[in-house]
Motif scaffolding. Structure first.
Motif, PDB file in Angstrom:
ATOM      1  N   PHE A 187      48.838  51.421  31.341  1.00  0.00           N
ATOM      2  CA  PHE A 187      48.763  52.105  32.637  1.00  0.00           C
ATOM      3  C   PHE A 187      47.320  52.139  33.162  1.00  0.00           C
ATOM      4  O   PHE A 187      46.400  52.498  32.435  1.00  0.00           O
ATOM      5  N   CYS A 188      47.148  51.766  34.420  1.00  0.00           N
ATOM      6  CA  CYS A 188      45.820  51.814  35.049  1.00  0.00           C
ATOM      7  C   CYS A 188      45.980  52.244  36.502  1.00  0.00           C
ATOM      8  O   CYS A 188      46.655  51.568  37.295  1.00  0.00           O
ATOM      9  N   ALA A 189      45.349  53.357  36.848  1.00  0.00           N
ATOM     10  CA  ALA A 189      45.537  53.920  38.200  1.00  0.00           C
ATOM     11  C   ALA A 189      44.948  53.043  39.299  1.00  0.00           C
ATOM     12  O   ALA A 189      45.327  53.173  40.466  1.00  0.00           O
ATOM     13  N   ALA A 190      44.042  52.131  38.932  1.00  0.00           N
ATOM     14  CA  ALA A 190      43.463  51.249  39.956  1.00  0.00           C
ATOM     15  C   ALA A 190      44.540  50.417  40.640  1.00  0.00           C
ATOM     16  O   ALA A 190      44.394  50.019  41.801  1.00  0.00           O
ATOM     17  N   LYS A 191      45.621  50.143  39.943  1.00  0.00           N
ATOM     18  CA  LYS A 191      46.695  49.324  40.522  1.00  0.00           C
ATOM     19  C   LYS A 191      47.363  50.054  41.692  1.00  0.00           C
ATOM     20  O   LYS A 191      47.961  49.444  42.566  1.00  0.00           O
ATOM     21  N   THR A 236      43.048  42.326  45.832  1.00  0.00           N
ATOM     22  CA  THR A 236      43.173  42.508  44.392  1.00  0.00           C
ATOM     23  C   THR A 236      42.969  43.993  44.094  1.00  0.00           C
ATOM     24  O   THR A 236      42.587  44.754  44.985  1.00  0.00           O
ATOM     25  N   SER A 237      43.237  44.402  42.855  1.00  0.00           N
ATOM     26  CA  SER A 237      43.166  45.842  42.535  1.00  0.00           C
ATOM     27  C   SER A 237      41.745  46.277  42.217  1.00  0.00           C
ATOM     28  O   SER A 237      41.263  47.283  42.705  1.00  0.00           O
ATOM     29  N   CYS A 238      41.113  45.524  41.325  1.00  0.00           N
ATOM     30  CA  CYS A 238      39.706  45.769  41.060  1.00  0.00           C
ATOM     31  C   CYS A 238      39.077  44.378  41.077  1.00  0.00           C
ATOM     32  O   CYS A 238      39.735  43.428  41.465  1.00  0.00           O
ATOM     33  N   HIS A 239      37.848  44.224  40.606  1.00  0.00           N
ATOM     34  CA  HIS A 239      37.224  42.906  40.725  1.00  0.00           C
ATOM     35  C   HIS A 239      37.722  41.893  39.692  1.00  0.00           C
ATOM     36  O   HIS A 239      37.422  40.720  39.788  1.00  0.00           O
ATOM     37  N   HIS A 240      38.509  42.359  38.722  1.00  0.00           N
ATOM     38  CA  HIS A 240      38.878  41.443  37.635  1.00  0.00           C
ATOM     39  C   HIS A 240      40.095  40.559  37.909  1.00  0.00           C
ATOM     40  O   HIS A 240      40.011  39.348  37.722  1.00  0.00           O
ATOM     41  N   PRO A 241      41.236  41.099  38.334  1.00  0.00           N
ATOM     42  CA  PRO A 241      42.373  40.192  38.551  1.00  0.00           C
ATOM     43  C   PRO A 241      42.087  39.230  39.717  1.00  0.00           C
ATOM     44  O   PRO A 241      41.426  39.612  40.686  1.00  0.00           O
ATOM     45  N   PRO A 242      42.597  38.006  39.650  1.00  0.00           N
ATOM     46  CA  PRO A 242      42.370  37.071  40.760  1.00  0.00           C
ATOM     47  C   PRO A 242      42.965  37.619  42.064  1.00  0.00           C
ATOM     48  O   PRO A 242      43.973  38.326  42.023  1.00  0.00           O
ATOM     49  N   ASN A 246      55.313  46.951  35.485  1.00  0.00           N
ATOM     50  CA  ASN A 246      54.927  46.544  34.132  1.00  0.00           C
ATOM     51  C   ASN A 246      54.026  47.586  33.474  1.00  0.00           C
ATOM     52  O   ASN A 246      54.176  47.879  32.290  1.00  0.00           O
ATOM     53  N   MET A 247      53.127  48.147  34.245  1.00  0.00           N
ATOM     54  CA  MET A 247      52.243  49.160  33.674  1.00  0.00           C
ATOM     55  C   MET A 247      53.022  50.431  33.313  1.00  0.00           C
ATOM     56  O   MET A 247      52.729  51.089  32.327  1.00  0.00           O
ATOM     57  N   GLN A 248      54.010  50.775  34.114  1.00  0.00           N
ATOM     58  CA  GLN A 248      54.825  51.951  33.766  1.00  0.00           C
ATOM     59  C   GLN A 248      55.605  51.697  32.472  1.00  0.00           C
ATOM     60  O   GLN A 248      55.828  52.605  31.676  1.00  0.00           O
ATOM     61  N   GLY A 267      47.116  39.285  35.147  1.00  0.00           N
ATOM     62  CA  GLY A 267      45.868  39.274  35.921  1.00  0.00           C
ATOM     63  C   GLY A 267      44.820  40.235  35.381  1.00  0.00           C
ATOM     64  O   GLY A 267      43.637  40.118  35.711  1.00  0.00           O
ATOM     65  N   CYS A 268      45.239  41.191  34.561  1.00  0.00           N
ATOM     66  CA  CYS A 268      44.308  42.197  34.037  1.00  0.00           C
ATOM     67  C   CYS A 268      43.746  41.808  32.674  1.00  0.00           C
ATOM     68  O   CYS A 268      43.262  42.664  31.913  1.00  0.00           O
ATOM     69  N   GLU A 269      43.773  40.525  32.382  1.00  0.00           N
ATOM     70  CA  GLU A 269      43.351  40.019  31.074  1.00  0.00           C
ATOM     71  C   GLU A 269      41.978  40.527  30.645  1.00  0.00           C
ATOM     72  O   GLU A 269      41.718  40.764  29.466  1.00  0.00           O
ATOM     73  N   TYR A 270      41.086  40.702  31.642  1.00  0.00           N
ATOM     74  CA  TYR A 270      39.726  41.185  31.343  1.00  0.00           C
ATOM     75  C   TYR A 270      39.800  42.473  30.506  1.00  0.00           C
ATOM     76  O   TYR A 270      39.097  42.621  29.515  1.00  0.00           O
ATOM     77  N   CYS A 271      40.665  43.389  30.904  1.00  0.00           N
ATOM     78  CA  CYS A 271      40.777  44.663  30.180  1.00  0.00           C
ATOM     79  C   CYS A 271      41.467  44.490  28.830  1.00  0.00           C
ATOM     80  O   CYS A 271      41.077  45.095  27.842  1.00  0.00           O
ATOM     81  N   TRP A 272      42.498  43.645  28.794  1.00  0.00           N
ATOM     82  CA  TRP A 272      43.238  43.500  27.517  1.00  0.00           C
ATOM     83  C   TRP A 272      42.335  42.897  26.451  1.00  0.00           C
ATOM     84  O   TRP A 272      42.395  43.269  25.292  1.00  0.00           O
ATOM     85  N   LYS A 273      41.464  41.970  26.860  1.00  0.00           N
ATOM     86  CA  LYS A 273      40.550  41.342  25.893  1.00  0.00           C
ATOM     87  C   LYS A 273      39.641  42.388  25.281  1.00  0.00           C
ATOM     88  O   LYS A 273      39.394  42.400  24.075  1.00  0.00           O
ATOM     89  N   SER A 331      37.981  49.891  27.986  1.00  0.00           N
ATOM     90  CA  SER A 331      37.994  48.889  29.058  1.00  0.00           C
ATOM     91  C   SER A 331      37.836  49.589  30.409  1.00  0.00           C
ATOM     92  O   SER A 331      37.890  50.819  30.499  1.00  0.00           O
ATOM     93  N   ASP A 332      37.733  48.785  31.455  1.00  0.00           N
ATOM     94  CA  ASP A 332      37.621  49.357  32.804  1.00  0.00           C
ATOM     95  C   ASP A 332      38.865  50.143  33.206  1.00  0.00           C
ATOM     96  O   ASP A 332      38.822  50.966  34.116  1.00  0.00           O
ATOM     97  N   ARG A 333      39.988  49.861  32.554  1.00  0.00           N
ATOM     98  CA  ARG A 333      41.221  50.623  32.801  1.00  0.00           C
ATOM     99  C   ARG A 333      40.947  52.127  32.695  1.00  0.00           C
ATOM    100  O   ARG A 333      41.486  52.928  33.468  1.00  0.00           O
ATOM    101  N   VAL A 334      40.085  52.491  31.754  1.00  0.00           N
ATOM    102  CA  VAL A 334      39.755  53.909  31.549  1.00  0.00           C
ATOM    103  C   VAL A 334      38.830  54.395  32.664  1.00  0.00           C
ATOM    104  O   VAL A 334      39.098  55.388  33.340  1.00  0.00           O
ATOM    105  N   TYR A 335      37.728  53.638  32.879  1.00  0.00           N
ATOM    106  CA  TYR A 335      36.749  54.075  33.889  1.00  0.00           C
ATOM    107  C   TYR A 335      37.382  54.141  35.279  1.00  0.00           C
ATOM    108  O   TYR A 335      37.098  55.035  36.064  1.00  0.00           O
ATOM    109  N   LYS A 336      38.230  53.173  35.554  1.00  0.00           N
ATOM    110  CA  LYS A 336      38.777  53.103  36.915  1.00  0.00           C
ATOM    111  C   LYS A 336      39.959  54.040  37.120  1.00  0.00           C
ATOM    112  O   LYS A 336      40.422  54.211  38.232  1.00  0.00           O
ATOM    113  N   SER A 337      40.460  54.631  36.041  1.00  0.00           N
ATOM    114  CA  SER A 337      41.538  55.614  36.178  1.00  0.00           C
ATOM    115  C   SER A 337      40.996  57.030  36.221  1.00  0.00           C
ATOM    116  O   SER A 337      41.526  57.888  36.926  1.00  0.00           O
TER     117      SER A 337
HETATM  118  S1  SF4 Z   1      43.791  47.183  34.063  1.00  0.00           S
HETATM  119 FE1  SF4 Z   1      41.663  46.542  34.235  1.00  0.00          FE
HETATM  120  S2  SF4 Z   1      41.743  44.596  35.342  1.00  0.00           S
HETATM  121 FE2  SF4 Z   1      43.697  45.668  35.700  1.00  0.00          FE
HETATM  122  S3  SF4 Z   1      43.407  46.822  37.566  1.00  0.00           S
HETATM  123 FE3  SF4 Z   1      42.915  48.188  35.881  1.00  0.00          FE
HETATM  124  S4  SF4 Z   1      40.703  48.001  35.628  1.00  0.00           S
HETATM  125 FE4  SF4 Z   1      41.370  46.245  36.845  1.00  0.00          FE
END
Ligand code: SF4
Length: 443
Positions: free
Chosen positions: A18-22, A36-42, A70-72, A79-85, A95-101
């Motif tokens: 789950f990531c609130a940025a979505k 896009t949702s944040c700068h990471h997904p294409p 999917n996040m629910q 597309g959020c591979e940056y965070c999963w890695k 990951s940014d999932r935390v900072y951005k939520s």
């Molecule tokens: S999970 Fe990561 S890449 Fe996906 S929207 Fe959230 S911060 Fe961005």
């Protein structure tokens, strides 16, 4: 609650992805009709038909709604591979999932998690680009983000003999980045203003306007006029990215933003003729005057200087840092700040293409600045961290990024590119960067 506790206690009980940025955050390029949702997904395309009846579809796209579902469910959107890695590096990797939520209230997170994934959501933080109009054509930019870069390609043709520019950044006019000509109706811009009028101006906490050069775009002034004519109707915080070039009407800006909370983000990484070489179109003295005018007024919360660290800026970067320190002393620690952002693309302009002895020399100068200023009360913690990160980068890292070409190809492109850049723009690399001249001639 620290970041890790937030992840364990707030995010993970909802789901492991789950990531609130979505739901609440977006970057939207209205010129190309992409988001896009944040700068990471294409970035992906916005449906031009849907926005005719549902303007919020410039954010609430089918693709984002599938990702929300999917996040629910705890599945990971690709597309959020940056965070999963980052999360897969170890249990405690943040990951940014935390900072951005965690920038959003708990109720908002619960609402996003519980509501049907098809629901349309009003944004809380948004970065928007109206078009690519820009009077600069910086060496590390390209036609996708600058109309002046487009003119270079249209007049002079593609840059030739570059072997590391696989995506052709310097070979065509990137027409896909600007679907509508000046004067034509852009349905994505129309949808934004329609959404802004009905809902967005009430829910949006922060709006960052970027470009191109947003203060050269009529749409930015239209939006600023809205604020001027509707004082008190919106509490959205404004941030504007601006090159603060001589052509930017700072007086008009100050007049338009009276009574608002505004941060200005401006790009700069070196001084005088070196800055003007890197950022073609810049008049450094005019930039300084504009920065001072903004700081002298009490209408700007702060001026943030974003430095893009390339091979060319390191020689005079310390001079810029001392200049910014002077501004801090004059105007206050929090009214001036800087970030040092390491350039990775185009990789042939990376600081890492420089020979070891030059890199070591530049690293030592930055270390000297750090040593002298590590206890300086005008420095922010993040500024010292960025400096330390750059010093380490110059010391340790050997390749610009994992997919970068090998060094002989990057050196070839460095020489090829700047030889053509000099010719097209009436510049002289050897004269502006005498300390790089010997190395440059061996390339
Ligand atoms: S999970 Fe990561 S890449 Fe996906 S929207 Fe959230 S911060 Fe961005």
């Amino acid at each position: 609650m620290n970041d890790l506790e937030f992840k364990h206690k707030v995010l993970d009980p909802k789901s492991a992805s789950f990531c609130a940025a979505k739901w609440y955050n977006a970057t939207i390029w209205l010129g190309s009709g992409q988001t896009t949702s944040c700068h990471h997904p294409p970035a992906h395309a916005i449906d031009a038909e849907e926005i005719k009846t549902r303007p919020s579809a410039i954010h609430n796209t089918v693709e984002k709604k599938i990702d929300r579902l999917n996040m629910q469910l705890g599945n990971r959107p690709r597309g959020c591979e940056y965070c999963w890695k980052i999360e897969d590096m170890g249990r405690d990797s943040i990951s940014d999932r935390v900072y951005k939520s965690r920038i959003y209230p708990l109720e908002a997170l619960n609402e996003a998690y519980q509501q049907p994934h098809q629901a349309d959501v009003n944004l809380r933080t948004l970065e928007i680009a109206f078009d690519r109009t820009c009077q600069f054509a910086c060496s590390y930019c390209n036609p996708a983000f600058s109309s002046t870069w487009v003119r270079d390609i249209q007049r002079n043709g593609p840059y030739e003999s570059l072997v590391s520019d696989g995506r052709g950044h310097f070979t065509h006019a990137h027409d896909r980045s600007q679907l509508y000509r000046f004067g034509e109706t852009n349905p994505y811009v129309e949808a934004f203003f329609a959404w802004w009028e009905t809902d967005l101006h009430r829910t949006l906490q922060e709006l960052r306007i970027t470009g191109g050069e947003p203060l050269m775009s009529g749409e930015t002034w239209k939006l600023l006029d809205w604020f001027k004519n509707n004082r008190g109707k919106s509490s959205t915080r404004l941030a504007i990215n601006s090159n603060l070039g001589a052509e930017v009407d700072v007086d008009r800006l100050l007049d338009s933003i009276e009574g608002l909370e505004v941060d200005i983000y401006t790009s700069q990484e070196s001084v005088y003729d070196q800055a003007e070489y890197i950022r073609d179109g810049l008049d450094y003295t005019a930039w300084m005057a504009n920065v001072q005018k903004l700081l002298d007024s009490n209408r700007i919360r702060a001026v943030h200087c974003m430095a893009t660290i390339s091979a060319l800026c390191l020689d005079s970067l310390p001079s810029l840092l001392y200049q910014l320190l002077e501004f801090k002393q004059q105007y206050g620690r929090d009214r001036v700040s800087f970030t040092l952002n390491i350039l990775r693309f185009p990789s042939f302009q990376s600081a890492l293409v420089l020979p070891d002895e030059l890199r070591a020399r530049y690293k030592d100068r930055l270390q000297d600045f750090w040593n002298r200023n590590q206890l300086n009360p005008y420095m922010h913690e993040h500024e010292l961290n960025h400096l330390q990160r750059l010093i380490d980068y110059l010391d340790i890292v050997k390749t610009p990024h994992s997919e970068a070409f090998e060094m002989p190809k990057l050196h070839n492109d460095f020489k090829q590119f700047f030889a053509q850049y000099d010719q097209r723009r009436g510049k002289d690399f050897a004269k502006i960067f005498p300390q790089l001249q010997n190395w440059y001639q061996t390339l």
